[in-house]
Design an enzyme around this catalytic site. Structure first.
Site, PDB file in Angstrom:
ATOM      1  CE  LYS A  46      -9.819  -0.028   3.861  1.00 48.09           C
ATOM      2  NZ  LYS A  46      -9.038   0.745   4.688  1.00 48.09           N
ATOM      3  CB  ALA A  73      -6.745  -2.714   6.114  1.00 47.08           C
ATOM      4  CG  ASP A 123      -2.395  -2.663   7.230  1.00 48.20           C
ATOM      5  OD1 ASP A 123      -3.302  -2.561   7.854  1.00 48.20           O
ATOM      6  OD2 ASP A 123      -2.023  -1.933   6.379  1.00 48.20           O
ATOM      7  CD1 TRP A 142      -2.577   1.668   0.448  1.00 51.62           C
ATOM      8  CD2 TRP A 142      -2.047   1.904   2.650  1.00 51.62           C
ATOM      9  NE1 TRP A 142      -3.371   2.689   1.024  1.00 51.62           N
ATOM     10  CE2 TRP A 142      -3.105   3.007   2.211  1.00 51.62           C
ATOM     11  CE3 TRP A 142      -1.646   1.993   3.772  1.00 51.62           C
ATOM     12  CZ2 TRP A 142      -3.371   3.796   3.316  1.00 51.62           C
ATOM     13  CZ3 TRP A 142      -1.921   2.798   4.806  1.00 51.62           C
ATOM     14  CH2 TRP A 142      -3.042   3.835   4.399  1.00 51.62           C
TER      15      TRP A 142
END
Length: 394
Positions: A243, A210, A208, A127
């Site tokens: 999300k 996410a 991470d 990312w």
């Protein structure tokens, strides 16, 4: 004062959003911005979220501060959701943070306090915001092999060989699931090997997380995170609720640390809270209270999981339809990887000039490296997208 400054480079994704908004063509397609979209092309508010907000509104009595660590009920619920019983909770500490980005930032600040200038290893590619967050925190960034541009899968042998050479002064940033930007993910067997490597070398895993629930399911997507933290004495996790709860603008995340024992966890947490106090003081509560309300209410939790399953199912269906449409029109399996990938994104491997051509000629917008958000594909225009892509690469 300001005459000493030069203009900072603009954010490419935000610039692309502006171009898309200004494009008058009714047939344009937005595959760029990384948010979930439904069949109507909107990012919906989940019904479970609306119901939770109604409960919060009717029960609310105060807007006073909650403390530097934020909403404690939210923190406990997130630990249950992400970690379950994979690690002794006496070694775990959590602090609410503004989004996954805020979580990454405070944890990287913590790393730099513990070991100034430490090296953070990120996947190639990763990312785009990982690098500046790490560098702005005073850390050194290096990459480990990850994405195979030929197979569109993971270069696992090369990745593992690099990780095996690291030591206790290194930090390894891993995508817990739904790799961004590639969509190519580790298998459970590969996660097992990564966990074993980290246990051998003493390198610090920094996960991470996410997109929990956007890949194959809540339990399935948590496998890698839980396997790693169960295998090592110390770890960091940046959690995002943007999300899977559709709470993008609420900016709700969590910084999680796992230490060798409770005493070290307390010390590390004190430093984490000190970092937060010197930055944004305390996190906003609304999004955290929504998640806490949903996860602590059996009916709302079931409704949320049903909605999350539908979102994930739609993205998998769009992947399968696009890869099939390309295969039918080209008699080639070159893009079958789209169906095998998971999460919102896939990296198509198109050159920048092809990406620019698709934008100019067809109004198809994607990131310059050819990352697409599959949730942005209009289901009734999968064929049009396939034809445009094939025409552009001839």
């Amino acid at each position: 004062m300001f005459e000493t400054l030069t203009k900072a480079p603009g954010d490419k994704i935000l610039a692309l959003m502006g171009e898309y908004a200004a494009d008058p063509r009714p047939t344009k397609i937005d595959l760029g911005v990384g948010v979930y979209k439904d069949e109507q092309g909107t990012t919906p508010i989940m019904t479970s979220v609306k119901k939770a907000e109604q409960k919060i509104l009717s029960a609310g009595k105060t807007k006073t501060y909650l403390g530097i660590a934020g909403n404690k009920g939210y923190g406990a619920a997130v630990l249950d959701l992400a970690l379950a019983d994979s690690v002794d909770r006496s070694r775990v500490r959590i602090a609410q943070a503004p989004g996954g980005t805020g979580s990454l930032w405070v944890l990287m600040q913590l790393v730099n306090r513990a070991k100034p200038g430490a090296t953070v290893w990120v996947s190639d590619p990763t990312w785009p915001n990982h690098n500046p967050i790490a560098e702005n925190s005073g850390l050194t960034v290096r990459t480990y092999p990850y994405f195979d541009t030929e197979t569109r899968g993971v270069k696992f042998a090369e990745m593992l060989a690099t990780l095996d050479k690291l030591g206790k002064d290194d930090v390894v940033l891993l995508h817990g699931c739904c790799h961004n930007p590639t969509g190519a993910n580790l298998t459970n067997a590969q996660w097992d090997q990564v966990a074993a490597s980290l246990a051998r070398t003493g390198a610090l895993p920094f996960i991470d997380l996410a997109y929990l629930g956007f890949g194959d399911g809540l339990l399935e997507d948590a496998y890698g995170t839980r396997k790693v933290i169960a295998s090592v004495p110390e770890a960091l996790i940046a959690f995002s609720g943007s999300k899977n709860f559709g709470l993008y603008r609420e900016r709700v995340g969590a910084a999680i640390l796992i230490a060798r024992d409770a005493a070290q966890a307390d010390i590390a947490q004190s430093q984490l809270l000190n970092i937060i106090r010197g930055a944004y003081s305390q996190p906003p509560d609304h999004g955290a209270e929504i998640i806490r309300t949903i996860l602590e209410d059996a009916e709302l939790r079931a409704e949320w999981e049903t909605e999350l399953n539908a979102m994930r199912g739609r993205m998998i269906r769009l992947r399968e339809k696009l890869s099939e449409a390309i295969r039918q029109r080209s008699n080639s399996k070159d893009f079958d990887f789209i169906a095998a990938h998971r999460g919102m994104f896939s990296l198509l491997g198109l050159p920048n000039e092809t990406v620019e051509h698709l934008k100019a000629a067809n109004g198809i917008y994607m990131i310059g490296d050819s990352r697409i958000n599959v949730a942005g594909i209009p289901e009734d225009r999968v064929g049009d997208l396939a034809e445009a892509m094939l025409a552009a690469i001839k």
